[in-house]
Design a protein around this motif. Structure first.
Motif, PDB file in Angstrom:
ATOM      1  N   TYR A   7       0.841  -1.202   0.000  1.00  0.00           N
ATOM      2  CA  TYR A   7       0.000   0.000   0.000  1.00  0.00           C
ATOM      3  C   TYR A   7       0.880   1.257   0.000  1.00  0.00           C
ATOM      4  O   TYR A   7       0.635   2.199  -0.745  1.00  0.00           O
ATOM      5  N   ARG A   8       1.909   1.254   0.846  1.00  0.00           N
ATOM      6  CA  ARG A   8       2.827   2.408   0.904  1.00  0.00           C
ATOM      7  C   ARG A   8       3.494   2.644  -0.451  1.00  0.00           C
ATOM      8  O   ARG A   8       3.715   3.780  -0.856  1.00  0.00           O
ATOM      9  N   MET A   9       3.843   1.557  -1.119  1.00  0.00           N
ATOM     10  CA  MET A   9       4.496   1.663  -2.427  1.00  0.00           C
ATOM     11  C   MET A   9       3.622   2.453  -3.396  1.00  0.00           C
ATOM     12  O   MET A   9       4.103   3.313  -4.136  1.00  0.00           O
ATOM     13  N   ASN A  56       6.938   8.368   0.670  1.00  0.00           N
ATOM     14  CA  ASN A  56       8.191   7.958   1.310  1.00  0.00           C
ATOM     15  C   ASN A  56       7.883   6.976   2.443  1.00  0.00           C
ATOM     16  O   ASN A  56       6.728   6.694   2.719  1.00  0.00           O
ATOM     17  N   GLY A  57       8.941   6.463   3.065  1.00  0.00           N
ATOM     18  CA  GLY A  57       8.770   5.474   4.124  1.00  0.00           C
ATOM     19  C   GLY A  57       8.529   4.087   3.544  1.00  0.00           C
ATOM     20  O   GLY A  57       8.155   3.933   2.389  1.00  0.00           O
ATOM     21  N   THR A  94      12.439   3.578   0.418  1.00  0.00           N
ATOM     22  CA  THR A  94      13.782   3.690   1.000  1.00  0.00           C
ATOM     23  C   THR A  94      14.817   3.015   0.111  1.00  0.00           C
ATOM     24  O   THR A  94      15.868   3.591  -0.209  1.00  0.00           O
ATOM     25  N   ALA A  95      14.520   1.764  -0.310  1.00  0.00           N
ATOM     26  CA  ALA A  95      15.462   1.018  -1.152  1.00  0.00           C
ATOM     27  C   ALA A  95      15.635   1.691  -2.509  1.00  0.00           C
ATOM     28  O   ALA A  95      16.749   1.765  -3.043  1.00  0.00           O
ATOM     29  N   LEU A  96      14.530   2.189  -3.062  1.00  0.00           N
ATOM     30  CA  LEU A  96      14.581   2.860  -4.366  1.00  0.00           C
ATOM     31  C   LEU A  96      15.486   4.090  -4.301  1.00  0.00           C
ATOM     32  O   LEU A  96      16.352   4.287  -5.161  1.00  0.00           O
ATOM     33  N   ALA A  97      15.306   4.903  -3.271  1.00  0.00           N
ATOM     34  CA  ALA A  97      16.119   6.120  -3.134  1.00  0.00           C
ATOM     35  C   ALA A  97      17.601   5.780  -3.003  1.00  0.00           C
ATOM     36  O   ALA A  97      18.465   6.410  -3.628  1.00  0.00           O
ATOM     37  N   LYS A  98      17.902   4.754  -2.213  1.00  0.00           N
ATOM     38  CA  LYS A  98      19.311   4.354  -2.026  1.00  0.00           C
ATOM     39  C   LYS A  98      19.907   3.798  -3.321  1.00  0.00           C
ATOM     40  O   LYS A  98      21.058   4.062  -3.653  1.00  0.00           O
TER      41      LYS A  98
END
Length: 359
Positions: free
Chosen positions: A243-245, A250-251, A256-260
Motif C-alpha cells: 500500500y505504501r508503495m 516515502n517510508g 527507502t530502497a529505491l532512493a538508495k
C-alpha cells in the motif's frame, strides 16, 4: 477489474518470453505461450501466460482484515462505501445500525463506527430487528482488490513502454568519451526501470525485505502459538508495504530502497550475442544475489527483462542513468541462468523446450 487469480509475475512481463509452444500431451498442437520447468524437469511444459505464476486472492484484502485499514485509508474508505451500500440497498428493505445511542444510517456514521461493527445491532427502517449474524456474514465476505488493481494501473500498463525505451536508449546512445562501455540515457528511463524492478521485488511471495520478514516471522512464532495468527500478521505487514508503495511518497521498504539504489547503484545491461542462447526468468524474477565464493563479482540485484536482455544492478559511483552495456556469450548466459534458476521457488520460464540449452 481484478480477479481472484492474481499473478505475482505479471503476464505483460512474461510476454517477452512468448513463442510457439506445445504441451507434452499434445506435441503436435502449437500455441502462443512460454515453456516452464518444475525442479528436475528436463523438458519444458508449454503454457499460456494466463495459466501460470498466480495464486488465488494473493493481494486481496478481505473485510476480516479490517485491522489493516488503520494504515491504509483507501482500503478503509472502500469498506465504508461497501458496507453503507449493502445496508441501504438491502432486500427486502434497507437496514441501519445502532451502537449505544448512536444511529448508523449515513456514510459518515459508518466511517465513524466501522471498527466496532461486531457490536452494532441492526434494524429495518420500520424499526423491526434485522438478523445481525446474516448481515455480519455478508460483510465478512466482502473483498477489496485495490492492491491488485493498483499493480495494473501504476506499473504493469507501462511495462512494455518502459522496457522498449530503456533498451532502445542504451543501444542507441553513443559511448561517452572516458566512460568505456558506459552509455548515458535519460534519467526518466533509468528511474522508470529501477521503480519497476523494486515493485517486482516487493510483490513476490518470496519477498523478504532483506531478511526483515524472516526475523519478524520468527519472533511472532515464538510470541503467538497459532500459525494462523502469525500468517495474518505477516500478511498485514506485507500488504501495508505494498500500500505504501502505491499511495505514500516515502517510508517503507520500497521508497527507502529505491532512493538508495538511485543514489548508489548502476545498471549493467547484458544482451545475448546472436544465436548464443537466451536468458530465462522464474517465479521469483527480481532478487538479490550474494555469493562469497565466486572469483568474478556477480553480486547485486538481478532482473531478466527479456529473453535477450538481463539487468544486473550493482554498486556504482556514476549517476543511475549511466548504464554499462555488455554482450553475453553462451557461457555467460548459462552462468546467469544458473543464478536465476537457483533463486526460483518452484518454476523457471524459458523460450526453449530443452533444459540443456539454457542451463
Amino acid at each position: 477489474m481484478a480477479t481472484k487469480n492474481q499473478h505475482f509475475v505479471p503476464r505483460v512481463y512474461l510476454k517477452a518470453w512468448e513463442t510457439k509452444v506445445e504441451t507434452k500431451k499434445e506435441p503436435q498442437k502449437q500455441f502462443d505461450g512460454v515453456y516452464y520447468f518444475e525442479k528436475g524437469d528436463t523438458v519444458g511444459e508449454g503454457a499460456t501466460r494466463e495459466t501460470i505464476l498466480w495464486e488465488p486472492h494473493l493481494y486481496t484484502i478481505s473485510f476480516r482484515q479490517l485491522y489493516l485499514a488503520k494504515k491504509c485509508p483507501k482500503v478503509y474508505s472502500f469498506f465504508v462505501d461497501e458496507i453503507f451500500d449493502s445496508m441501504r440497498a438491502n432486500s427486502p428493505q434497507p437496514v441501519y445500525g445502532k451502537l449505544g445511542y448512536s444511529l448508523i444510517k449515513t456514510k459518515h456514521s459508518v466511517r465513524k463506527h466501522l471498527y466496532d461493527i461486531d457490536s452494532w445491532d441492526f434494524y429495518y427502517d420500520d424499526g423491526t430487528t434485522a438478523r445481525k449474524k446474516a448481515l455480519l456474514n455478508r460483510f465478512n465476505d466482502m473483498r477489496c482488490y485495490l492492491l491488485e488493481d493498483s499493480f495494473s494501473s501504476v506499473f504493469e500498463n507501462k511495462w512494455e513502454s518502459i522496457l522498449q525505451t530503456f533498451v532502445d536508449e542504451v543501444k542507441n546512445a553513443s559511448p561517452t568519451p572516458g566512460l568505456g562501455l558506459d552509455r548515458k540515457i535519460s534519467e526518466k528511463a533509468a528511474k522508470d526501470m529501477m521503480e519497476f524492478f523494486f515493485m517486482m521485488l516487493c510483490r513476490s511471495p518470496q519477498f523478504d525485505a532483506m531478511g526483515v520478514y524472516t526475523w519478524m516471522n520468527d519472533i511472532l512464532k515464538q510470541t503467538f502459538p497459532g500459525v494462523k495468527e502469525t500468517e495474518e500478521m505477516m500478511d498485514a505487514v506485507w500488504f501495508t508495504e505494498l500500500y505504501r508503495m502505491f499511495y505514500k511518497e516515502n517510508g517503507g521498504f520500497y521508497h527507502t530502497a529505491l532512493a538508495k539504489a538511485v543514489e548508489n547503484c548502476q545498471f549493467i545491461l547484458f544482451e545475448t550475442y546472436p544465436n548464443a542462447g537466451s536468458f530465462i526468468t522464474s517465479d521469483n524474477p527480481a532478487f538479490q544475489h550474494i555469493s562469497h565464493v565466486e572469483a568474478t563479482n556477480m553480486n547485486g540485484y538481478y532482473f531478466p527483462i527479456s529473453s535477450n536482455h538481463m539487468l544486473l544492478i550493482a554498486k556504482g559511483s556514476d549517476p543511475v542513468n549511466v548504464v554499462s552495456y555488455r554482450m553475453a556469450d553462451k557461457d555467460l548466459i548459462k552462468k546467469f541462468n544458473r543464478v536465476i534458476s537457483s533463486h526460483s521457488s518452484a518454476k523457471i520460464v524459458s523460450m526453449e523446450k530443452d533444459r540443456n540449452k539454457i542451463l
